[in-house]
Write a protein that holds these residues in place. Structure first.
Motif, PDB file in Angstrom:
ATOM      1  N   ALA A   1     -50.016 -46.996  -9.737  1.00  0.00           N
ATOM      2  CA  ALA A   1     -50.114 -47.101  -8.287  1.00  0.00           C
ATOM      3  C   ALA A   1     -48.746 -47.203  -7.622  1.00  0.00           C
ATOM      4  CB  ALA A   1     -50.966 -48.308  -7.913  1.00  0.00           C
ATOM      5  N   ASN A   2     -47.752 -47.711  -8.341  1.00  0.00           N
ATOM      6  CA  ASN A   2     -46.427 -47.904  -7.761  1.00  0.00           C
ATOM      7  C   ASN A   2     -45.394 -46.897  -8.251  1.00  0.00           C
ATOM      8  OD1 ASN A   2     -46.511 -50.715  -6.216  1.00  0.00           O
ATOM      9  ND2 ASN A   2     -47.733 -50.940  -8.086  1.00  0.00           N
ATOM     10  N   GLY A   3     -45.845 -45.869  -8.988  1.00  0.00           N
ATOM     11  CA  GLY A   3     -44.935 -44.831  -9.438  1.00  0.00           C
ATOM     12  C   GLY A   3     -43.906 -45.304 -10.448  1.00  0.00           C
ATOM     13  N   LEU A   4     -44.245 -46.324 -11.232  1.00  0.00           N
ATOM     14  CA  LEU A   4     -43.323 -46.858 -12.234  1.00  0.00           C
ATOM     15  C   LEU A   4     -43.574 -46.198 -13.579  1.00  0.00           C
ATOM     16  CD1 LEU A   4     -43.622 -50.652 -11.320  1.00  0.00           C
ATOM     17  CD2 LEU A   4     -41.850 -49.036 -10.610  1.00  0.00           C
ATOM     18  N   PRO A   5     -42.552 -46.152 -14.455  1.00  0.00           N
ATOM     19  CA  PRO A   5     -42.744 -45.557 -15.783  1.00  0.00           C
ATOM     20  C   PRO A   5     -43.683 -46.391 -16.634  1.00  0.00           C
ATOM     21  CG  PRO A   5     -40.576 -46.571 -15.622  1.00  0.00           C
ATOM     22  CD  PRO A   5     -41.155 -46.590 -14.235  1.00  0.00           C
ATOM     23  N   TRP A   6     -44.491 -45.725 -17.447  1.00  0.00           N
ATOM     24  CA  TRP A   6     -45.445 -46.399 -18.311  1.00  0.00           C
ATOM     25  C   TRP A   6     -44.785 -46.757 -19.631  1.00  0.00           C
ATOM     26  CZ3 TRP A   6     -48.882 -49.658 -18.642  1.00  0.00           C
ATOM     27  CH2 TRP A   6     -49.874 -49.709 -19.608  1.00  0.00           C
ATOM     28  N   ALA A   7     -45.078 -47.976 -20.135  1.00  0.00           N
ATOM     29  CA  ALA A   7     -44.356 -48.514 -21.285  1.00  0.00           C
ATOM     30  C   ALA A   7     -44.743 -47.839 -22.595  1.00  0.00           C
ATOM     31  CB  ALA A   7     -44.593 -50.025 -21.391  1.00  0.00           C
ATOM     32  N   PHE A   8     -45.954 -47.288 -22.694  1.00  0.00           N
ATOM     33  CA  PHE A   8     -46.419 -46.709 -23.948  1.00  0.00           C
ATOM     34  C   PHE A   8     -46.048 -45.230 -24.015  1.00  0.00           C
ATOM     35  CE2 PHE A   8     -49.026 -50.439 -23.564  1.00  0.00           C
ATOM     36  CZ  PHE A   8     -49.245 -50.850 -24.874  1.00  0.00           C
ATOM     37  N   PRO A   9     -45.219 -44.818 -24.971  1.00  0.00           N
ATOM     38  CA  PRO A   9     -44.925 -43.380 -25.118  1.00  0.00           C
ATOM     39  C   PRO A   9     -46.140 -42.648 -25.674  1.00  0.00           C
ATOM     40  CG  PRO A   9     -43.905 -44.626 -26.890  1.00  0.00           C
ATOM     41  CD  PRO A   9     -44.476 -45.637 -25.938  1.00  0.00           C
ATOM     42  N   LEU A  10     -46.303 -41.410 -25.256  1.00  0.00           N
ATOM     43  CA  LEU A  10     -47.454 -40.637 -25.698  1.00  0.00           C
ATOM     44  C   LEU A  10     -47.362 -40.226 -27.160  1.00  0.00           C
ATOM     45  CD1 LEU A  10     -48.058 -38.339 -22.592  1.00  0.00           C
ATOM     46  CD2 LEU A  10     -49.146 -40.522 -23.167  1.00  0.00           C
ATOM     47  N   GLY A  11     -46.151 -40.120 -27.694  1.00  0.00           N
ATOM     48  CA  GLY A  11     -45.997 -39.701 -29.083  1.00  0.00           C
ATOM     49  C   GLY A  11     -46.246 -38.223 -29.254  1.00  0.00           C
ATOM     50  N   THR A  12     -46.419 -37.809 -30.488  1.00  0.00           N
ATOM     51  CA  THR A  12     -46.665 -36.402 -30.809  1.00  0.00           C
ATOM     52  C   THR A  12     -48.156 -36.131 -30.777  1.00  0.00           C
ATOM     53  OG1 THR A  12     -44.708 -36.368 -32.217  1.00  0.00           O
ATOM     54  CG2 THR A  12     -46.296 -34.573 -32.489  1.00  0.00           C
TER      55      THR A  12
ATOM     56  N   GLY B   1     -51.641 -34.988 -31.574  1.00  0.00           N
ATOM     57  CA  GLY B   1     -52.267 -34.609 -32.835  1.00  0.00           C
ATOM     58  C   GLY B   1     -52.031 -35.601 -33.950  1.00  0.00           C
ATOM     59  N   ASN B   2     -51.031 -36.472 -33.818  1.00  0.00           N
ATOM     60  CA  ASN B   2     -50.794 -37.507 -34.815  1.00  0.00           C
ATOM     61  C   ASN B   2     -51.738 -38.686 -34.581  1.00  0.00           C
ATOM     62  OD1 ASN B   2     -48.811 -35.920 -35.863  1.00  0.00           O
ATOM     63  ND2 ASN B   2     -47.101 -37.162 -35.120  1.00  0.00           N
ATOM     64  N   ILE B   3     -51.975 -39.456 -35.628  1.00  0.00           N
ATOM     65  CA  ILE B   3     -52.889 -40.588 -35.503  1.00  0.00           C
ATOM     66  C   ILE B   3     -52.305 -41.640 -34.571  1.00  0.00           C
ATOM     67  CG2 ILE B   3     -51.955 -41.743 -37.545  1.00  0.00           C
ATOM     68  CD1 ILE B   3     -55.622 -41.758 -36.397  1.00  0.00           C
ATOM     69  N   PHE B   4     -50.980 -41.860 -34.625  1.00  0.00           N
ATOM     70  CA  PHE B   4     -50.335 -42.820 -33.733  1.00  0.00           C
ATOM     71  C   PHE B   4     -49.725 -42.062 -32.555  1.00  0.00           C
ATOM     72  CE2 PHE B   4     -50.208 -44.965 -37.881  1.00  0.00           C
ATOM     73  CZ  PHE B   4     -50.926 -46.096 -37.560  1.00  0.00           C
ATOM     74  N   SER B   5     -50.586 -41.676 -31.643  1.00  0.00           N
ATOM     75  CA  SER B   5     -50.166 -40.969 -30.432  1.00  0.00           C
ATOM     76  C   SER B   5     -51.101 -41.388 -29.307  1.00  0.00           C
ATOM     77  CB  SER B   5     -50.209 -39.454 -30.657  1.00  0.00           C
ATOM     78  OG  SER B   5     -51.520 -39.026 -30.974  1.00  0.00           O
ATOM     79  N   SER B   6     -51.011 -40.699 -28.200  1.00  0.00           N
ATOM     80  CA  SER B   6     -51.872 -40.907 -27.021  1.00  0.00           C
ATOM     81  C   SER B   6     -51.561 -42.180 -26.258  1.00  0.00           C
ATOM     82  CB  SER B   6     -53.357 -40.910 -27.412  1.00  0.00           C
ATOM     83  OG  SER B   6     -53.708 -42.081 -28.104  1.00  0.00           O
ATOM     84  N   GLY B   7     -50.403 -42.786 -26.493  1.00  0.00           N
ATOM     85  CA  GLY B   7     -49.993 -43.931 -25.701  1.00  0.00           C
ATOM     86  C   GLY B   7     -50.912 -45.135 -25.875  1.00  0.00           C
ATOM     87  N   HIS B   8     -51.412 -45.659 -24.743  1.00  0.00           N
ATOM     88  CA  HIS B   8     -52.242 -46.861 -24.782  1.00  0.00           C
ATOM     89  C   HIS B   8     -53.675 -46.574 -25.209  1.00  0.00           C
ATOM     90  CE1 HIS B   8     -53.472 -45.080 -20.974  1.00  0.00           C
ATOM     91  NE2 HIS B   8     -54.532 -45.848 -20.998  1.00  0.00           N
ATOM     92  N   ILE B   9     -54.070 -45.308 -25.264  1.00  0.00           N
ATOM     93  CA  ILE B   9     -55.467 -44.974 -25.528  1.00  0.00           C
ATOM     94  C   ILE B   9     -55.883 -45.415 -26.933  1.00  0.00           C
ATOM     95  CG2 ILE B   9     -57.070 -43.048 -25.807  1.00  0.00           C
ATOM     96  CD1 ILE B   9     -55.750 -41.695 -23.481  1.00  0.00           C
ATOM     97  N   LEU B  10     -54.994 -45.270 -27.917  1.00  0.00           N
ATOM     98  CA  LEU B  10     -55.327 -45.715 -29.268  1.00  0.00           C
ATOM     99  C   LEU B  10     -55.567 -47.220 -29.294  1.00  0.00           C
ATOM    100  CD1 LEU B  10     -55.629 -45.295 -32.301  1.00  0.00           C
ATOM    101  CD2 LEU B  10     -53.141 -45.478 -32.512  1.00  0.00           C
ATOM    102  N   LEU B  11     -54.699 -47.999 -28.647  1.00  0.00           N
ATOM    103  CA  LEU B  11     -54.879 -49.449 -28.596  1.00  0.00           C
ATOM    104  C   LEU B  11     -56.178 -49.819 -27.892  1.00  0.00           C
ATOM    105  CD1 LEU B  11     -53.871 -52.354 -28.978  1.00  0.00           C
ATOM    106  CD2 LEU B  11     -52.576 -52.094 -26.842  1.00  0.00           C
ATOM    107  N   VAL B  12     -56.465 -49.144 -26.801  1.00  0.00           N
ATOM    108  CA  VAL B  12     -57.694 -49.436 -26.057  1.00  0.00           C
ATOM    109  C   VAL B  12     -58.923 -49.109 -26.899  1.00  0.00           C
ATOM    110  CG1 VAL B  12     -59.074 -48.733 -24.068  1.00  0.00           C
ATOM    111  CG2 VAL B  12     -56.638 -49.194 -23.797  1.00  0.00           C
ATOM    112  N   ASN B  13     -58.875 -48.007 -27.645  1.00  0.00           N
ATOM    113  CA  ASN B  13     -59.993 -47.662 -28.526  1.00  0.00           C
ATOM    114  C   ASN B  13     -60.253 -48.759 -29.552  1.00  0.00           C
ATOM    115  OD1 ASN B  13     -61.362 -45.268 -27.891  1.00  0.00           O
ATOM    116  ND2 ASN B  13     -59.722 -43.998 -28.684  1.00  0.00           N
TER     117      ASN B  13
END
Length: 309
Positions: free
Chosen positions: A261-272, A274-286
């Motif tokens: 909402a404030n146009g700030l950078p997101w702390a979680f990098p998206l990664g590569t 297709g890799n298992i450790f990617s998609s930023g915060h989505i893996l943690l949320v899952n």
């Protein structure tokens, strides 16, 4: 000589609001005959004297409860009605769903969310606020069931039916079911974890994987009984997992909303992608959603079956 008057309802209510346990204790004593024996023993309510509140106080409490419930439902209804009145008409060419939303989801989701599974990107990124509400609904539903069933009869099943089941199956349960469960339990649990961790790459995610894992816990409880399941998944562990997962989910998503909402950078990098450790915060949320759903399923089963987790 006149006897001292007991404090009125308003005085009792004010004292209870300030921390006095009198009113709550009276309510507990009234519900004591219907409470599960394990709960009575755990909280030391076996020898508590019966001191029910007066019929007048009970009537006032019910009136306040019903009034607050009507007000709350009316506010929610008006909010939903106002929201529905502002929605575009069905088939309106100027509606967002008719021009840019679908194209944005299909064409840009991989680049913006880092997920291969577009459904996971929509649920946990574009519509994350809606999914956050669903997680809180699960938590609230289980909390309501625990509140209601802990102070009431556990199920409609009688003690004779439970005794008959133990006689037919034996004290330790059905041996055939136990042997089958020993084979299925690790496989089903591993598959549930796989579905949770792989939800951003293929069909799956926290909700479906958590359902599989919760069914695995229920299967173990049915086959081996409550005592065996509680050796590795006790009530304490259940409460820690249930509360901590929802807390982590809420913190991550509120930070996600705030930065977006404030146009700030997101702390979680998206990664590569297709890799298992990617998609930023989505893996943690899952992961946290998966354990939240699993605890909800197992908790619901335990409360309706035994009256406690």
């Amino acid at each position: 000589m006149n006897e001292p008057r007991s404090p009125g309802f308003v005085a009792k209510w004010k004292r209870w609001r300030k921390g006095s346990p009198e009113l709550l204790r009276d309510l507990q004593c009234e519900a004591l005959p219907h409470m599960h024996p394990d709960r009575r023993a755990k909280y030391g309510w076996e020898d508590r004297p019966k001191a029910p509140i007066s019929a007048q106080d009970r009537k006032r409490l019910r009136s306040i409860y019903r009034s607050l419930a009507i007000v709350a439902c009316s506010v929610i209804f008006l909010f939903f009605l106002a929201t529905a009145l502002t929605l575009p008409r069905v088939g309106d060419p100027d509606a967002p769903a008719m021009n840019e939303v679908v194209d944005r989801y299909l064409n840009d989701s991989m680049e913006e969310t880092g997920v291969v599974n577009t459904v996971a990107g929509v649920i946990l990124s574009y519509r994350a606020f809606d999914t956050l509400g669903e997680a809180h609904v699960l938590f609230s539903a289980l909390a309501a069931v625990m509140i209601l069933l802990e102070t009431h009869a556990v199920t409609k099943r009688t003690k004779q039916e439970r005794l008959l089941q133990r006689v037919v199956w034996g004290a330790q349960g059905d041996p055939i079911m136990q042997e089958v469960t020993r084979i299925l339990f690790p496989a089903v649990a591993l598959f549930g974890i796989y579905v949770i961790f792989n939800g951003h790459l293929s069909p799956g995610g926290g909700f479906s994987g958590g359902t599989v894992f919760g069914a695995c816990l229920i299967l173990h409880s049915i086959a081996f009984g409550d005592d065996e399941t509680r050796r590795f998944f006790s009530e304490r562990i259940f409460l820690i997992v249930k509360v901590s997962t929802l807390l982590v989910y809420s913190i991550v998503m509120f930070a996600f909303f705030f930065t977006g909402a404030n146009g700030l950078p997101w702390a979680f990098p998206l990664g590569t992608v297709g890799n298992i450790f990617s998609s930023g915060h989505i893996l943690l949320v899952n992961i946290v959603v998966g354990f939240e759903v699993a605890c909800t399923m197992y908790g619901m089963y335990s409360m309706f079956e035994r009256g406690h987790v």
